[in-house]
Write a protein that holds these residues in place. Structure first.
Motif, PDB file in Angstrom:
ATOM      1  N   THR A 139       0.843  -1.194   0.000  1.00  0.00           N
ATOM      2  CA  THR A 139       0.000   0.000   0.000  1.00  0.00           C
ATOM      3  C   THR A 139       0.881   1.247   0.000  1.00  0.00           C
ATOM      4  O   THR A 139       1.969   1.248   0.580  1.00  0.00           O
ATOM      5  CB  THR A 139      -0.925   0.034   1.239  1.00  0.00           C
ATOM      6  OG1 THR A 139      -0.122  -0.159   2.403  1.00  0.00           O
ATOM      7  CG2 THR A 139      -1.984  -1.052   1.160  1.00  0.00           C
ATOM      8  N   ALA A 140       0.400   2.288  -0.657  1.00  0.00           N
ATOM      9  CA  ALA A 140       1.183   3.524  -0.762  1.00  0.00           C
ATOM     10  C   ALA A 140       0.284   4.744  -0.590  1.00  0.00           C
ATOM     11  O   ALA A 140      -0.877   4.733  -0.992  1.00  0.00           O
ATOM     12  CB  ALA A 140       1.878   3.588  -2.120  1.00  0.00           C
ATOM     13  N   ILE A 141       0.861   5.774   0.018  1.00  0.00           N
ATOM     14  CA  ILE A 141       0.192   7.077   0.129  1.00  0.00           C
ATOM     15  C   ILE A 141       1.071   8.086  -0.604  1.00  0.00           C
ATOM     16  O   ILE A 141       2.277   8.153  -0.354  1.00  0.00           O
ATOM     17  CB  ILE A 141       0.052   7.540   1.595  1.00  0.00           C
ATOM     18  CG1 ILE A 141      -0.560   6.449   2.469  1.00  0.00           C
ATOM     19  CG2 ILE A 141      -0.758   8.823   1.684  1.00  0.00           C
ATOM     20  CD1 ILE A 141      -0.493   6.752   3.969  1.00  0.00           C
ATOM     21  N   VAL A 142       0.463   8.850  -1.495  1.00  0.00           N
ATOM     22  CA  VAL A 142       1.197   9.888  -2.226  1.00  0.00           C
ATOM     23  C   VAL A 142       0.455  11.206  -2.028  1.00  0.00           C
ATOM     24  O   VAL A 142      -0.776  11.245  -2.140  1.00  0.00           O
ATOM     25  CB  VAL A 142       1.275   9.550  -3.738  1.00  0.00           C
ATOM     26  CG1 VAL A 142       2.029  10.639  -4.499  1.00  0.00           C
ATOM     27  CG2 VAL A 142       1.945   8.186  -3.963  1.00  0.00           C
ATOM     28  N   THR A 143       1.191  12.273  -1.717  1.00  0.00           N
ATOM     29  CA  THR A 143       0.561  13.601  -1.730  1.00  0.00           C
ATOM     30  C   THR A 143       1.025  14.335  -2.978  1.00  0.00           C
ATOM     31  O   THR A 143       2.133  14.124  -3.464  1.00  0.00           O
ATOM     32  CB  THR A 143       0.907  14.451  -0.491  1.00  0.00           C
ATOM     33  OG1 THR A 143       2.301  14.772  -0.475  1.00  0.00           O
ATOM     34  CG2 THR A 143       0.515  13.742   0.795  1.00  0.00           C
ATOM     35  N   SER A 144       0.153  15.193  -3.500  1.00  0.00           N
ATOM     36  CA  SER A 144       0.458  15.874  -4.757  1.00  0.00           C
ATOM     37  C   SER A 144      -0.250  17.223  -4.821  1.00  0.00           C
ATOM     38  O   SER A 144      -1.243  17.448  -4.129  1.00  0.00           O
ATOM     39  CB  SER A 144      -0.006  14.981  -5.914  1.00  0.00           C
ATOM     40  OG  SER A 144       0.346  15.528  -7.164  1.00  0.00           O
ATOM     41  N   GLY A 145       0.277  18.088  -5.658  1.00  0.00           N
ATOM     42  CA  GLY A 145      -0.379  19.375  -5.887  1.00  0.00           C
ATOM     43  C   GLY A 145      -0.058  20.401  -4.819  1.00  0.00           C
ATOM     44  O   GLY A 145       0.736  20.156  -3.918  1.00  0.00           O
ATOM     45  N   PRO A 146      -0.681  21.553  -4.923  1.00  0.00           N
ATOM     46  CA  PRO A 146      -0.499  22.596  -3.915  1.00  0.00           C
ATOM     47  C   PRO A 146      -1.515  22.411  -2.789  1.00  0.00           C
ATOM     48  O   PRO A 146      -2.358  21.514  -2.860  1.00  0.00           O
ATOM     49  CB  PRO A 146      -0.830  23.867  -4.698  1.00  0.00           C
ATOM     50  CG  PRO A 146      -1.923  23.417  -5.634  1.00  0.00           C
ATOM     51  CD  PRO A 146      -1.630  21.971  -5.982  1.00  0.00           C
ATOM     52  N   THR A 147      -1.415  23.226  -1.759  1.00  0.00           N
ATOM     53  CA  THR A 147      -2.557  23.374  -0.858  1.00  0.00           C
ATOM     54  C   THR A 147      -3.064  24.806  -1.019  1.00  0.00           C
ATOM     55  O   THR A 147      -2.317  25.690  -1.429  1.00  0.00           O
ATOM     56  CB  THR A 147      -2.215  23.101   0.622  1.00  0.00           C
ATOM     57  OG1 THR A 147      -1.262  24.071   1.085  1.00  0.00           O
ATOM     58  CG2 THR A 147      -1.667  21.689   0.797  1.00  0.00           C
ATOM     59  N   HIS A 148      -4.344  24.993  -0.758  1.00  0.00           N
ATOM     60  CA  HIS A 148      -4.959  26.320  -0.765  1.00  0.00           C
ATOM     61  C   HIS A 148      -5.355  26.653   0.665  1.00  0.00           C
ATOM     62  O   HIS A 148      -6.134  25.923   1.272  1.00  0.00           O
ATOM     63  CB  HIS A 148      -6.207  26.339  -1.651  1.00  0.00           C
ATOM     64  CG  HIS A 148      -5.899  26.342  -3.113  1.00  0.00           C
ATOM     65  ND1 HIS A 148      -6.885  26.470  -4.070  1.00  0.00           N
ATOM     66  CD2 HIS A 148      -4.719  26.266  -3.786  1.00  0.00           C
ATOM     67  CE1 HIS A 148      -6.313  26.454  -5.285  1.00  0.00           C
ATOM     68  NE2 HIS A 148      -5.018  26.330  -5.135  1.00  0.00           N
ATOM     69  N   THR A 184      -3.242   5.392  -2.444  1.00  0.00           N
ATOM     70  CA  THR A 184      -4.123   6.511  -2.095  1.00  0.00           C
ATOM     71  C   THR A 184      -3.381   7.794  -2.433  1.00  0.00           C
ATOM     72  O   THR A 184      -2.307   8.055  -1.903  1.00  0.00           O
ATOM     73  CB  THR A 184      -4.469   6.496  -0.584  1.00  0.00           C
ATOM     74  OG1 THR A 184      -5.113   5.268  -0.266  1.00  0.00           O
ATOM     75  CG2 THR A 184      -5.390   7.662  -0.229  1.00  0.00           C
ATOM     76  N   LEU A 185      -3.960   8.559  -3.345  1.00  0.00           N
ATOM     77  CA  LEU A 185      -3.369   9.836  -3.755  1.00  0.00           C
ATOM     78  C   LEU A 185      -4.145  10.953  -3.074  1.00  0.00           C
ATOM     79  O   LEU A 185      -5.335  11.137  -3.336  1.00  0.00           O
ATOM     80  CB  LEU A 185      -3.442   9.976  -5.277  1.00  0.00           C
ATOM     81  CG  LEU A 185      -3.046  11.326  -5.874  1.00  0.00           C
ATOM     82  CD1 LEU A 185      -1.592  11.685  -5.566  1.00  0.00           C
ATOM     83  CD2 LEU A 185      -3.288  11.325  -7.381  1.00  0.00           C
ATOM     84  N   VAL A 186      -3.480  11.653  -2.167  1.00  0.00           N
ATOM     85  CA  VAL A 186      -4.113  12.787  -1.487  1.00  0.00           C
ATOM     86  C   VAL A 186      -3.660  14.040  -2.219  1.00  0.00           C
ATOM     87  O   VAL A 186      -2.482  14.399  -2.180  1.00  0.00           O
ATOM     88  CB  VAL A 186      -3.707  12.843   0.000  1.00  0.00           C
ATOM     89  CG1 VAL A 186      -4.407  14.013   0.686  1.00  0.00           C
ATOM     90  CG2 VAL A 186      -4.038  11.523   0.702  1.00  0.00           C
ATOM     91  N   SER A 187      -4.593  14.660  -2.914  1.00  0.00           N
ATOM     92  CA  SER A 187      -4.222  15.752  -3.810  1.00  0.00           C
ATOM     93  C   SER A 187      -4.875  17.070  -3.446  1.00  0.00           C
ATOM     94  O   SER A 187      -6.073  17.131  -3.185  1.00  0.00           O
ATOM     95  CB  SER A 187      -4.605  15.380  -5.250  1.00  0.00           C
ATOM     96  OG  SER A 187      -4.285  16.454  -6.125  1.00  0.00           O
ATOM     97  N   GLY A 188      -4.077  18.120  -3.492  1.00  0.00           N
ATOM     98  CA  GLY A 188      -4.596  19.470  -3.425  1.00  0.00           C
ATOM     99  C   GLY A 188      -5.238  19.815  -4.758  1.00  0.00           C
ATOM    100  O   GLY A 188      -5.268  18.977  -5.670  1.00  0.00           O
ATOM    101  N   PRO A 189      -5.757  21.052  -4.898  1.00  0.00           N
ATOM    102  CA  PRO A 189      -6.455  21.440  -6.131  1.00  0.00           C
ATOM    103  C   PRO A 189      -5.533  21.429  -7.355  1.00  0.00           C
ATOM    104  O   PRO A 189      -4.548  22.148  -7.386  1.00  0.00           O
ATOM    105  CB  PRO A 189      -6.930  22.866  -5.830  1.00  0.00           C
ATOM    106  CG  PRO A 189      -6.902  22.985  -4.335  1.00  0.00           C
ATOM    107  CD  PRO A 189      -5.780  22.112  -3.881  1.00  0.00           C
ATOM    108  N   VAL A 190      -5.842  20.589  -8.319  1.00  0.00           N
ATOM    109  CA  VAL A 190      -5.085  20.506  -9.575  1.00  0.00           C
ATOM    110  C   VAL A 190      -6.066  20.399 -10.738  1.00  0.00           C
ATOM    111  O   VAL A 190      -7.252  20.130 -10.528  1.00  0.00           O
ATOM    112  CB  VAL A 190      -4.129  19.283  -9.603  1.00  0.00           C
ATOM    113  CG1 VAL A 190      -3.069  19.383  -8.511  1.00  0.00           C
ATOM    114  CG2 VAL A 190      -4.901  17.977  -9.479  1.00  0.00           C
TER     115      VAL A 190
END
Ligand code: C5P
Length: 219
Positions: free
Chosen positions: A10-19, A52-58
């Motif tokens: 299992t993998a967790i990836v964060t991506s994008g910016p945060t607002h 699981t990809l936890v993404s900011g607004p993209v």
């Protein structure tokens, strides 16, 4: 092809910016397209990992075969990452805003004639990578990124220690490199064992190689 070295992982990836909201219509953000993070999520999934990809607004499409959790603020990103633990792999690629407005305005801030601009009181955001790197449920492989405009190597080394990461992927994001928001990347891999420099590659190629590196590390 056809090899799935990360099957059952299992993998967790964060991506994008945060607002980070200032008021209902304004926010503080970072320059990040999410391209590198999304490509890494896709690459890990291709090797068989449950991602699981936890993404900011993209504006990117969701990578196929990946569970996407959309967030806006750093606080929400941290909660989503913690909710996805335990995991074997964490790759924190998001360009998290270091600061947020301490008390966002509930209503749109109005221009006040004769008063000048409103002051913004900032407060520090949680460091998601550092939290995961020192967590009781720390994944076996923790990877962070370091976007630097100077002293890429020495800053990467310090970051490796401070964040509790196994690997820092450091890149020079000086405006003249065109990396931020661009499609290519030129990275250095910093581990306790030393430093490895990769040639300039597409962000997809960096993602593929990184997924291979992670798979190797887990075997
Ligand atoms: O300290 P700095 O922001 O340069 O560290 C970059 C690394 O830490 C990246 O992997 C980024 O995703 C992660 N980070 C984080 N939470 C923060 C700040 C950075 O996860 N608040």
């Amino acid at each position: 092809g056809g090899k799935k070295p990360l099957a059952g992982r299992t993998a967790i990836v964060t991506s994008g910016p945060t607002h980070e909201p200032i008021d209902p219509v304004r926010y503080i953000a970072n320059r990040s397209s999410g391209r590198q993070g999304h490509a890494i999520a896709a690459a890990l999934a291709r090797l068989g990992a449950k991602v699981t990809l936890v993404s900011g607004p993209v504006t990117l499409p969701d990578p196929s075969g990946v569970t996407v959790v959309e967030v806006e603020r750093a606080d929400d990103m941290l909660q989503a990452v913690l909710a996805a633990l335990p995991a074997d792999i964490a790759v924190m690629v998001a360009a998290v805003a270091d600061w947020r407005v301490a008390t966002p305005n509930a209503e749109k801030i109005k221009k006040q004639p004769g008063e000048g601009p409103p002051p913004l009181m900032l407060t520090e955001n949680p460091d998601i990578l550092k939290t995961v790197g020192h967590h009781a449920k720390r994944p076996k492989v923790v990877v962070g990124f370091a976007a630097e405009t100077q002293d890429v190597e020495s800053n990467g080394r310090v970051k490796l220690q401070k964040k509790g990461a196994d690997l820092i992927v450091a890149n020079d994001v000086s405006p003249e490199t065109g990396i931020m928001g661009g499609t290519r990347n030129s990275v250095k891999l910093i581990t306790a064992a030393g430093i490895e420099e990769w040639p300039e590659l597409s962000k997809e190629e960096v993602a593929g190689r990184l997924a291979d590196w992670i798979a190797e590390k887990l075997t």
